[in-house]
Design a protein around this motif. Structure first.
Motif, PDB file in Angstrom:
ATOM      1  N   GLY A 153       0.098   4.216  -2.667  1.00  0.00           N
ATOM      2  CA  GLY A 153      -0.512   5.400  -2.074  1.00  0.00           C
ATOM      3  C   GLY A 153       0.344   6.635  -2.239  1.00  0.00           C
TER       4      GLY A 153
ATOM      5  N   VAL B   2       0.811  -1.208   0.000  1.00  0.00           N
ATOM      6  CA  VAL B   2       0.000   0.000   0.000  1.00  0.00           C
ATOM      7  C   VAL B   2       0.847   1.261   0.000  1.00  0.00           C
ATOM      8  CG1 VAL B   2      -0.235   0.308   2.512  1.00  0.00           C
ATOM      9  CG2 VAL B   2      -2.093   0.987   0.996  1.00  0.00           C
TER      10      VAL B   2
ATOM     11  N   ILE C 148      -3.158   7.843   0.673  1.00  0.00           N
ATOM     12  CA  ILE C 148      -3.174   8.936  -0.309  1.00  0.00           C
ATOM     13  C   ILE C 148      -3.508  10.261   0.359  1.00  0.00           C
ATOM     14  CG2 ILE C 148      -4.382   9.846  -2.329  1.00  0.00           C
ATOM     15  CD1 ILE C 148      -4.723   6.986  -3.307  1.00  0.00           C
TER      16      ILE C 148
ATOM     17  N   VAL D 138      -5.533   1.988   0.863  1.00  0.00           N
ATOM     18  CA  VAL D 138      -4.786   2.958   0.056  1.00  0.00           C
ATOM     19  C   VAL D 138      -5.382   4.369   0.090  1.00  0.00           C
ATOM     20  CG1 VAL D 138      -5.927   2.545  -2.178  1.00  0.00           C
ATOM     21  CG2 VAL D 138      -3.529   3.181  -2.108  1.00  0.00           C
TER      22      VAL D 138
END
Length: 556
Positions: free
Chosen positions: A326, A322, A412, A408
């Motif tokens: 991300g 991830v 982000i 994710v």
């Protein structure tokens, strides 16, 4: 306090500070209280409680003898007891005590636990000769030791039987360790080699390259493995014969005698004869067994090490997957994408993804990753295994990828916020010194934003490690004692199914056939899951704090 001074105090913001502090204090107290309840209810299960011997006199029925551990006491109305079919006298008090006893001997009585009216119990005793047996099957046995036998012949009875029993159980434990080593080590490696040869032969056949020389080579390797297995099989037969050699006879409270093979016993102890130090040592030994052993008895006995290992490994793989995706998505949205309507729509979509129910991710993972991606991998790279799937079935990899997709959006958002906080002057200074945009991003911006990345990872781990619903579809099962890491190539088996602490809690708490036996393990496993998540988060927080201190001067 005057009205004017009250207004001044209110406008100063102090009431909000006190309310916020009070809310935080209440939340902390509630959290600590919840953890304390879970710890007491779960960890207390491993303490060797005294075994009570008493007379149970039900009005109008013959007197029965009771032998067991007192688990729970409660006050109930006589109407409730009468509604359960008990012969409650008319002059009985309004409230009566009801006791839950763990009586064991399920193979004799059919149930491990029984509710009794405490007012009908009398002559409570805790005899020191009472023996508690923890068995690999059928739960605990409570009774008295009669004799110890070797190959059907009595070798010790009376006072000498207990020391002889302990010595022979220790011998059986050593044999059990050797059997486990044979089954999981050498025999497991041979079975893996035979399966590898079968798949290799099938692949050569599909490719049209199965020549006579290739068949001869495969047959020679197979013969060598079979010869090794024949030697191990003889050793295995000898160990099993030694394993089942010793037995012991025990007398239950109702007078029935039961002969038990010592290979079926895990522990034999006399809790009523143990002092505080002995009980403490036994308690920590049981606690370590819970952390390090495999589950037994439909997950209601034994340990949960495979679930611990599966949870940690899946979470680490999820974090490895991830983080780069991300971070790359956040870097593109903040540093490269044109800030317009499309970018705003993407950000809204990312924020909305964070609120999608976890089970939806599970269905997506099953349909896309398992059936589509995994099925395609099987057709391209593992055609010799067909029709048995390799990656086209739920497993560790797909569970980790599904959790990565679930987490994710959190990474982000956190990374974007970290990138937005970096002063523009830092970027311009780097560019003014001759660095390219990529060099500025890689050597200046991303290192300064690394604490925010770690914050996103912490939030992702906290959410993903405790998820259960999607994992039930993409790789987690009730029982998978074989770990996905072993000594057989490729050593890490991402296609293998795993156990998970969260699913273990669900299974033991709601699917167990023995609810009373499973209840304390639910609390103990829940406490362990919280501790595992906390340790993972503490490790990430420590890394984040070091990065924050390292780049604090640049931010200033």
């Amino acid at each position: 306090m005057s009205k004017q001074s009250f207004k001044s105090w209110y406008k100063s913001g102090e009431p909000g500070i006190w309310m916020s502090g009070g809310a935080v204090a209440i939340a902390v107290i509630m959290t600590i209280g919840l953890m304390a309840v879970i710890a007491v209810r779960g960890l207390g299960h491993f303490w060797p409680s005294d075994v009570i011997e008493a007379r149970y006199s039900v009005p109008g029925q013959p007197v029965q003898m009771l032998l067991g551990e007192l688990v729970q006491e409660e006050e109930v109305t006589r109407e409730r007891l009468a509604g359960a079919g008990l012969p409650i006298p008319a002059d009985a008090p309004e409230f009566m005590r009801r006791d839950l006893f763990k009586v064991g001997n399920r193979d004799l009585t059919g149930a491990d636990f029984t509710w009794l009216v405490g007012d009908w119990l009398s002559e409570h005793k805790t005899p020191e000769d009472i023996v508690v047996l923890e068995r690999r099957e059928w739960g605990n046995f409570y009774g008295r030791l009669v004799n110890v036998q070797e190959a059907g012949k009595v070798v010790a009875e009376g006072d000498a039987a207990w020391a002889e029993l302990q010595k022979r159980i220790e011998r059986v434990d050593g044999l059990q360790a050797k059997l486990n080593k044979l089954h999981k080590g050498e025999i497991g490696a041979i079975n893996h080699g035979l399966e590898r040869l079968r798949l290799q032969e099938r692949r050569l056949e599909l490719d049209g390259q199965l020549s006579d020389q290739a068949k001869a080579d495969l047959a020679a390797e197979r013969a060598e493995l079979n010869a090794r297995y024949q030697g191990l099989e003889a050793e295995l037969v000898a160990l099993n014969a030694e394993f089942d050699r010793d037995s012991a006879t025990f007398k239950a409270i109702d007078g029935r005698e039961v002969n038990l093979t010592l290979g079926k016993l895990v522990h034999a102890y006399k809790p009523n004869a143990m002092g505080p130090l002995d009980k403490t040592g036994f308690y920590f030994a049981k606690l370590w067994e819970f952390l390090s052993d495999e589950p037994r008895e439909a997950n209601t006995e034994g340990g949960i090490f495979p679930a611990i290992f599966g949870t940690v490994m899946m979470t680490l793989i999820m974090a490895i997957l991830v983080t780069p995706f991300g971070v790359l998505a956040a870097v593109y949205l903040r540093e490269y994408a044109k800030q317009g309507a499309m970018t705003r729509i993407i950000r809204i979509a990312v924020n909305n993804l964070a609120g999608v129910p976890a089970i939806v991710y599970g269905v997506f993972g099953l349909g896309f990753f398992v059936y589509m991606v995994g099925g395609s991998i099987d057709r391209l790279f593992f055609p010799e295994a067909a029709p048995a799937p390799t990656f086209g079935t739920p497993g560790l990899l797909w569970a980790s990828v599904t959790l990565a997709i679930l987490a994710v959006p959190v990474v982000i958002v956190a990374t974007e916020e970290g990138l937005a906080r970096i002063p523009r002057a830092v970027r311009e200074g780097s560019l003014a010194l001759g660095a390219t945009k990529a060099e500025t991003l890689w050597k200046v911006v991303l290192p300064m934003a690394s604490p925010a990345m770690m914050t996103g990872l912490i939030l992702a781990v906290a959410r993903a490690a405790g998820e259960v619903a999607p994992l039930m579809l993409v790789g987690v099962v009730k029982l998978a004692p074989t770990l996905p890491v072993d000594g057989n190539y490729p050593f890490v088996h991402l296609d293998q199914k795993i156990m998970h602490l969260g699913f273990h809690i669900y299974d033991v708490g709601f699917q167990s056939p023995n609810v009373e036996a499973a209840r304390p393990l639910v609390f103990a496993t829940a406490l362990l899951l919280v501790l595992v998540i906390a340790l993972l988060n503490f490790a990430a927080v420590a890394i984040r704090n070091r990065l924050r201190e390292k780049y604090k001067a640049l931010e200033n």
